[in-house]
Design a protein around this motif. Sequence first.
Motif, PDB file in Angstrom:
ATOM      1  N   ALA A   1      -6.785   5.945  10.711  1.00  0.00           N
ATOM      2  CA  ALA A   1      -6.527   4.523  10.933  1.00  0.00           C
ATOM      3  C   ALA A   1      -5.364   4.084  10.052  1.00  0.00           C
ATOM      4  N   VAL A   2      -4.916   2.863  10.277  1.00  0.00           N
ATOM      5  CA  VAL A   2      -4.025   2.203   9.321  1.00  0.00           C
ATOM      6  C   VAL A   2      -4.919   1.473   8.328  1.00  0.00           C
ATOM      7  N   TYR A   3      -4.684   1.731   7.053  1.00  0.00           N
ATOM      8  CA  TYR A   3      -5.502   1.143   5.996  1.00  0.00           C
ATOM      9  C   TYR A   3      -4.743  -0.014   5.353  1.00  0.00           C
ATOM     10  N   TYR A   4      -5.436  -1.138   5.211  1.00  0.00           N
ATOM     11  CA  TYR A   4      -4.849  -2.346   4.647  1.00  0.00           C
ATOM     12  C   TYR A   4      -5.615  -2.770   3.400  1.00  0.00           C
ATOM     13  N   CYS A   5      -4.901  -3.235   2.387  1.00  0.00           N
ATOM     14  CA  CYS A   5      -5.587  -3.892   1.288  1.00  0.00           C
ATOM     15  C   CYS A   5      -5.438  -5.393   1.455  1.00  0.00           C
ATOM     16  N   ALA A   6      -6.368  -6.111   0.858  1.00  0.00           N
ATOM     17  CA  ALA A   6      -6.413  -7.556   0.991  1.00  0.00           C
ATOM     18  C   ALA A   6      -6.861  -8.172  -0.325  1.00  0.00           C
ATOM     19  N   ALA A   7      -6.407  -9.408  -0.557  1.00  0.00           N
ATOM     20  CA  ALA A   7      -6.715 -10.101  -1.809  1.00  0.00           C
ATOM     21  C   ALA A   7      -7.205 -11.515  -1.536  1.00  0.00           C
ATOM     22  N   ASP A   8      -8.125 -11.935  -2.385  1.00  0.00           N
ATOM     23  CA  ASP A   8      -8.677 -13.287  -2.290  1.00  0.00           C
ATOM     24  C   ASP A   8      -8.861 -13.849  -3.696  1.00  0.00           C
TER      25      ASP A   8
ATOM     26  N   ASP B   1     -12.195 -12.785   7.045  1.00  0.00           N
ATOM     27  CA  ASP B   1     -11.841 -14.201   6.894  1.00  0.00           C
ATOM     28  C   ASP B   1     -11.823 -14.647   5.436  1.00  0.00           C
ATOM     29  N   ALA B   2     -12.413 -13.863   4.552  1.00  0.00           N
ATOM     30  CA  ALA B   2     -12.455 -14.238   3.136  1.00  0.00           C
ATOM     31  C   ALA B   2     -11.136 -13.997   2.428  1.00  0.00           C
ATOM     32  N   TYR B   3     -10.289 -13.198   3.017  1.00  0.00           N
ATOM     33  CA  TYR B   3      -9.070 -12.766   2.329  1.00  0.00           C
ATOM     34  C   TYR B   3      -7.845 -13.521   2.841  1.00  0.00           C
ATOM     35  N   ASP B   4      -7.043 -13.974   1.903  1.00  0.00           N
ATOM     36  CA  ASP B   4      -5.863 -14.767   2.236  1.00  0.00           C
ATOM     37  C   ASP B   4      -4.585 -13.946   2.304  1.00  0.00           C
ATOM     38  N   TYR B   5      -4.567 -12.804   1.626  1.00  0.00           N
ATOM     39  CA  TYR B   5      -3.335 -12.026   1.533  1.00  0.00           C
ATOM     40  C   TYR B   5      -3.593 -10.593   1.983  1.00  0.00           C
ATOM     41  N   TRP B   6      -2.627 -10.050   2.722  1.00  0.00           N
ATOM     42  CA  TRP B   6      -2.766  -8.714   3.290  1.00  0.00           C
ATOM     43  C   TRP B   6      -1.482  -7.908   3.067  1.00  0.00           C
ATOM     44  N   GLY B   7      -1.656  -6.611   2.888  1.00  0.00           N
ATOM     45  CA  GLY B   7      -0.511  -5.718   2.829  1.00  0.00           C
ATOM     46  C   GLY B   7      -0.074  -5.321   4.229  1.00  0.00           C
ATOM     47  N   GLN B   8       0.958  -4.495   4.278  1.00  0.00           N
ATOM     48  CA  GLN B   8       1.514  -4.086   5.571  1.00  0.00           C
ATOM     49  C   GLN B   8       0.807  -2.868   6.155  1.00  0.00           C
ATOM     50  N   GLY B   9       0.009  -2.205   5.352  1.00  0.00           N
ATOM     51  CA  GLY B   9      -0.774  -1.075   5.835  1.00  0.00           C
ATOM     52  C   GLY B   9      -0.135   0.264   5.566  1.00  0.00           C
ATOM     53  N   THR B  10      -0.968   1.288   5.478  1.00  0.00           N
ATOM     54  CA  THR B  10      -0.501   2.664   5.322  1.00  0.00           C
ATOM     55  C   THR B  10      -1.323   3.556   6.251  1.00  0.00           C
ATOM     56  N   GLN B  11      -0.643   4.454   6.950  1.00  0.00           N
ATOM     57  CA  GLN B  11      -1.299   5.284   7.962  1.00  0.00           C
ATOM     58  C   GLN B  11      -2.013   6.459   7.305  1.00  0.00           C
ATOM     59  N   VAL B  12      -3.252   6.659   7.709  1.00  0.00           N
ATOM     60  CA  VAL B  12      -4.022   7.837   7.309  1.00  0.00           C
ATOM     61  C   VAL B  12      -4.414   8.575   8.584  1.00  0.00           C
ATOM     62  N   THR B  13      -4.038   9.836   8.659  1.00  0.00           N
ATOM     63  CA  THR B  13      -4.369  10.659   9.824  1.00  0.00           C
ATOM     64  C   THR B  13      -5.107  11.891   9.360  1.00  0.00           C
TER      65      THR B  13
ATOM     66  N   GLU C   1       0.837  -1.206   0.000  1.00  0.00           N
ATOM     67  CA  GLU C   1       0.000   0.000   0.000  1.00  0.00           C
ATOM     68  C   GLU C   1       0.869   1.252   0.000  1.00  0.00           C
ATOM     69  N   SER C   2       0.317   2.313  -0.538  1.00  0.00           N
ATOM     70  CA  SER C   2       0.970   3.617  -0.521  1.00  0.00           C
ATOM     71  C   SER C   2      -0.096   4.702  -0.611  1.00  0.00           C
ATOM     72  N   GLY C   3       0.328   5.930  -0.330  1.00  0.00           N
ATOM     73  CA  GLY C   3      -0.580   7.055  -0.486  1.00  0.00           C
ATOM     74  C   GLY C   3      -1.138   7.619   0.803  1.00  0.00           C
ATOM     75  N   GLY C   4      -0.838   6.986   1.924  1.00  0.00           N
ATOM     76  CA  GLY C   4      -1.317   7.508   3.183  1.00  0.00           C
ATOM     77  C   GLY C   4      -0.598   8.784   3.579  1.00  0.00           C
ATOM     78  N   GLY C   5      -1.095   9.415   4.634  1.00  0.00           N
ATOM     79  CA  GLY C   5      -0.462  10.645   5.104  1.00  0.00           C
ATOM     80  C   GLY C   5      -1.352  11.402   6.055  1.00  0.00           C
ATOM     81  N   LEU C   6      -0.966  12.661   6.299  1.00  0.00           N
ATOM     82  CA  LEU C   6      -1.703  13.551   7.190  1.00  0.00           C
ATOM     83  C   LEU C   6      -2.492  14.549   6.344  1.00  0.00           C
ATOM     84  N   VAL C   7      -3.765  14.681   6.633  1.00  0.00           N
ATOM     85  CA  VAL C   7      -4.620  15.586   5.869  1.00  0.00           C
ATOM     86  C   VAL C   7      -5.614  16.233   6.818  1.00  0.00           C
TER      87      VAL C   7
END
Length: 127
Positions: free
Chosen positions: A92-99, A112-124, A6-12
Amino acid sequence: QVQLVESGGGLVQAGGSLRLSCAASVRTFSEYRMGWFRQAPGKEREFVAAISRSGGGTYYTDSVKGRFTISRDNAKNTVYLQMNSLKPEDTAVYYCAADHTYFMNTYSASRDAYDYWGQGTQVTVSS
């Protein structure tokens, strides 16, 4: 194995916008339905938005409807989350997931439907 970044998080400021991206390292990205989740401090990870393999089907949690838009570009192996009219409670920390799925037009709001997860990106979002 699928890797998600993931990318694109930040302070807004409240009322502002951010666009999150999630790049997948897999040759068959179009065979995966995708989702975005978020986790605020002290809270459980919660569903935000989901999209089907083709992108023709989308689903949102009520609190973001009309403000967030999920989309995907299968040629770029990327899923996006456009976030407008941001509120402090979106912090929050935003995560994407894939199934992986054989069904073209399904999506899921269940972690529980998703098998793969990213490391997350912080949005404040500041008030």
